[in-house]
Design a protein around this motif. Structure first.
Motif, PDB file in Angstrom:
ATOM      1  N   LEU A 175       0.834  -1.201   0.000  1.00  0.00           N
ATOM      2  CA  LEU A 175       0.000   0.000   0.000  1.00  0.00           C
ATOM      3  C   LEU A 175       0.871   1.254   0.000  1.00  0.00           C
ATOM      4  O   LEU A 175       0.612   2.208  -0.747  1.00  0.00           O
ATOM      5  CB  LEU A 175      -0.926   0.003   1.220  1.00  0.00           C
ATOM      6  CG  LEU A 175      -2.118  -0.952   1.183  1.00  0.00           C
ATOM      7  CD1 LEU A 175      -2.783  -1.019   2.553  1.00  0.00           C
ATOM      8  CD2 LEU A 175      -3.143  -0.503   0.132  1.00  0.00           C
ATOM      9  N   GLY A 178       2.339   1.719  -3.507  1.00  0.00           N
ATOM     10  CA  GLY A 178       1.449   1.783  -4.649  1.00  0.00           C
ATOM     11  C   GLY A 178       1.356   0.498  -5.455  1.00  0.00           C
ATOM     12  O   GLY A 178       0.856   0.509  -6.583  1.00  0.00           O
ATOM     13  N   THR A 205      -3.873  -0.734  -4.270  1.00  0.00           N
ATOM     14  CA  THR A 205      -4.567   0.369  -3.608  1.00  0.00           C
ATOM     15  C   THR A 205      -5.560  -0.171  -2.579  1.00  0.00           C
ATOM     16  O   THR A 205      -5.968  -1.346  -2.632  1.00  0.00           O
ATOM     17  CB  THR A 205      -5.341   1.229  -4.628  1.00  0.00           C
ATOM     18  OG1 THR A 205      -6.411   0.443  -5.186  1.00  0.00           O
ATOM     19  CG2 THR A 205      -4.416   1.710  -5.738  1.00  0.00           C
TER      20      THR A 205
END
Length: 219
Positions: free
Chosen positions: A204, A207, A210
């Motif tokens: 997370l 990236g 998501t």
């Protein structure tokens, strides 16, 4: 039951390094049989070195020239490799892991890491070494391969590794290997991810996935 003897071959042009590693292997419990090939790359492929379970290799047998090609050739031929190098930058460590080394250790590390790394490699398992110390150019984000990202994303969205294997048409062992390599790469940039929850948090942050995608997978 007596543990099966592990054999390793070391390729290093510094006699003192090879002597130290031999001593550590002899003192290990159970001991590890070590073949000293000196700087002779040919001895990896012939004689006792050809049958060794693990290859311990210095990247820089030619001064100033890390030999990634030799590492690639060893991995492609099915050899299990531990890189033992004086290079302390994470870029070099990550490249070696990308090429298929099962562990990357700097020569600042002693038997407390090298011996477990040899044992793990003999089983075909990566060893999550500590991040190279002294590196001031280390990126905080590891370079995950496209396949590692694909496996992680599928695993985060699945209840089991068996489901990931079926979805991606690979074996559960391959799923485990990609996940373990991702853990090693995170450990090597100082962001250990020992649990699935830790890996989700790192992914997370970077990236890789998501929160919306995670929430959709949970529905």
């Amino acid at each position: 039951m007596t543990a099966e003897l592990i054999t390793a071959v070391i390729v290093d042009d510094h006699a003192a390094i090879a002597a130290g590693v031999r001593y550590w292997c002899e003192q290990a419990d159970p001991p590890i049989a070590l073949v000293d090939a000196g700087a002779r790359l040919a001895d990896i492929w012939t004689g006792p070195g050809a049958a060794a379970d693990v290859v311990i290799i210095d990247l820089e047998l030619v001064p100033g020239k890390p030999d990634f090609g030799e590492l690639r050739g060893l991995v492609n031929s099915g050899r299990r490799v531990v890189v033992y190098s004086h290079h302390t930058d994470n870029a070099t460590a990550i490249k070696c892991l990308d090429l298929g080394a099962l562990a990357y250790l700097t020569k600042r590390e002693g038997p407390e890491h090298l011996i477990p790394a040899i044992r793990a490699a003999a089983r075909g398992m990566p060893y999550p070494a500590p991040p190279p110390s002294g590196a001031d150019d280390a990126p905080s984000r590891p370079r995950l391969s496209p396949r590692e990202v694909e496996v992680l994303r599928a695993w985060f969205a699945s209840m089991s590794k068996e489901l990931v294997a079926a979805k991606l048409h690979i074996t559960v062992k391959t799923v485990d290997t990609h996940i373990t390599r991702a853990r090693v790469k995170y450990a090597n940039v100082g962001r250990a991810a020992r649990t699935k929850s830790d890996l989700v948090t790192r992914a997370l942050d970077d990236g890789v996935i998501t929160l919306t995608e995670l929430n959709q997978a949970a529905l």
